[in-house]
Scaffold this motif. Sequence first.
Motif, PDB file in Angstrom:
ATOM      1  N   GLY A 180      -8.034  -6.717   5.322  1.00 17.58           N
ATOM      2  CA  GLY A 180      -8.449  -6.260   6.641  1.00 17.58           C
ATOM      3  C   GLY A 180      -7.262  -6.266   7.575  1.00 17.58           C
ATOM      4  N   HIS A 181      -7.351  -5.537   8.655  1.00 16.84           N
ATOM      5  CA  HIS A 181      -6.243  -5.510   9.603  1.00 16.84           C
ATOM      6  C   HIS A 181      -6.736  -5.249  11.026  1.00 16.84           C
ATOM      7  N   TRP A 182      -7.234  -4.037  11.283  1.00 22.74           N
ATOM      8  CA  TRP A 182      -7.600  -3.666  12.646  1.00 22.74           C
ATOM      9  C   TRP A 182      -8.901  -4.332  13.087  1.00 22.74           C
ATOM     10  N   LEU A 187      -5.260 -10.522   0.994  1.00 23.20           N
ATOM     11  CA  LEU A 187      -4.155  -9.591   0.810  1.00 23.20           C
ATOM     12  C   LEU A 187      -3.566  -9.139   2.146  1.00 23.20           C
ATOM     13  N   HIS A 188      -2.242  -9.104   2.184  1.00 24.32           N
ATOM     14  CA  HIS A 188      -1.469  -8.525   3.282  1.00 24.32           C
ATOM     15  C   HIS A 188      -1.959  -9.025   4.654  1.00 24.32           C
ATOM     16  N   SER A 189      -2.453  -8.109   5.516  1.00 25.64           N
ATOM     17  CA  SER A 189      -2.791  -8.487   6.888  1.00 25.64           C
ATOM     18  C   SER A 189      -4.075  -9.318   6.996  1.00 25.64           C
ATOM     19  N   GLU A 244       7.900  -1.891   1.658  1.00 24.36           N
ATOM     20  CA  GLU A 244       6.812  -2.757   2.124  1.00 24.36           C
ATOM     21  C   GLU A 244       7.047  -3.091   3.587  1.00 24.36           C
ATOM     22  N   GLU A 245       5.982  -3.504   4.253  1.00 24.18           N
ATOM     23  CA  GLU A 245       6.106  -4.006   5.617  1.00 24.18           C
ATOM     24  C   GLU A 245       6.698  -5.409   5.546  1.00 24.18           C
ATOM     25  N   MET A 246       7.672  -5.704   6.407  1.00 26.42           N
ATOM     26  CA  MET A 246       8.287  -7.028   6.391  1.00 26.42           C
ATOM     27  C   MET A 246       7.352  -8.048   7.043  1.00 26.42           C
ATOM     28  N   TYR A 247       7.074  -9.110   6.334  1.00 26.17           N
ATOM     29  CA  TYR A 247       6.426 -10.289   6.897  1.00 26.17           C
ATOM     30  C   TYR A 247       7.425 -11.434   6.735  1.00 26.17           C
ATOM     31  N   GLY A 248       7.742 -12.122   7.858  1.00 19.85           N
ATOM     32  CA  GLY A 248       8.790 -13.126   7.791  1.00 19.85           C
ATOM     33  C   GLY A 248       8.375 -14.480   8.335  1.00 19.85           C
ATOM     34  N   GLY A 290       1.185  -5.103   0.502  1.00 13.61           N
ATOM     35  CA  GLY A 290      -0.007  -4.264   0.504  1.00 13.61           C
ATOM     36  C   GLY A 290      -0.290  -3.543   1.801  1.00 13.61           C
ATOM     37  N   HIS A 291       0.777  -3.147   2.536  1.00 13.28           N
ATOM     38  CA  HIS A 291       0.538  -2.319   3.721  1.00 13.28           C
ATOM     39  C   HIS A 291      -0.066  -0.986   3.273  1.00 13.28           C
ATOM     40  N   GLU A 292      -0.988  -0.455   4.084  1.00  9.15           N
ATOM     41  CA  GLU A 292      -1.809   0.668   3.618  1.00  9.15           C
ATOM     42  C   GLU A 292      -1.079   1.995   3.409  1.00  9.15           C
ATOM     43  N   THR A 293       0.159   2.115   3.921  1.00 10.90           N
ATOM     44  CA  THR A 293       0.867   3.391   3.745  1.00 10.90           C
ATOM     45  C   THR A 293       1.917   3.339   2.631  1.00 10.90           C
TER      46      THR A 293
END
Length: 239
Positions: free
Chosen positions: A69-71, A97-99, A149-153, A195-198
Motif C-alpha cells: 500500500g502507499h497512497w 512490501l515497499h511503501s 528502484e526507489e531509494m529508501y535510506g 517494489g515501487h510501482e513503476t
Amino acid sequence: MKVTVVCEHNASMDSEEGKKAYPEGLGVCLKNMLEEAGHTVTLVRMDENGADSLTDEIIGNTDVMFWWGHWYHLKVSDEIINKVADRALRGMGMVFLHSAHDSKMFKKLLGSSCSLKWREAGEQERLWCVDLTHPIARGLGEYVDIPQEEMYGEPFDIPTPDELVYIGWFRGGEVFRGGCVFKRGRGKLFYFNPGHETYPTYKIPQVRQLLKQACEYVAPQIPLREEINCPHIPEFSIR
Ligand code: ZN
C-alpha cells in the motif's frame, strides 16, 4: 497454503510507466508469483475506499498475508487493522512490501514511526545478504541486484529487527535495512523494501524466489493461538 495479497491500486499504476512495469497489475503479478509456488491466493484491492473487501472470512482463512500500500494507508479502517493485527499476533505470517512501511498495520505491529529517507530516481539497488544461512536467502548468493528502484535510506525508524537478512545499497550512496524479520506474539513478519510501482522489480526471478521463500518462512509452523475469553469482563477477550 492460503495466502492473501492486499494490494493498493493508485493512479501511478495507471500511468504509462506503471502500465509498462505491470501490464497485468502489480497485485496480479504478486498473485501469479505465489500461485506458481502452489498457494491458493486471494487478491484484495485497496483504494480510496479502503480495503473493505478484506472480510472476516478472508482474514480468518489466511495463513500468510502480503501487504502493498502507499497512497491509501489511512483509508483502511481501524476495525480491519485491528482484526488483521490480532490474527498476526496469534500466528499468521505477514510480508510487508515497499511503501507498506508507512501502513497503519506495520506501525501498529512495530510500535515506531517507521519513517525513512527516500528519493525516486530509478537508481540501482544492490541487496547484500548479511545472513547467508537464512532460509529467505536460500540459493540467492551474496547479493541480488535490482536495476531500478526507489531509494529508501537510513535512518529507518524501526525497532532492532529480530533477524536482519538483507541490507540494500543504492547507487546514490545510501544504505537501508531492506530485508528484516520481526517476531510479534506467535507470528513472524518480513519487511522487504523493493517494489515501487513503476519499476518491474517483482518480475525479477531472484526477487520472486526470495519472496516465495519469505512466504514459507513466515508461515505458521504450529496452530494459531486461540482467543482467550475472560468470563469476568463482559464482551472482553484477551487476544
Ligand atoms: Zn514507491
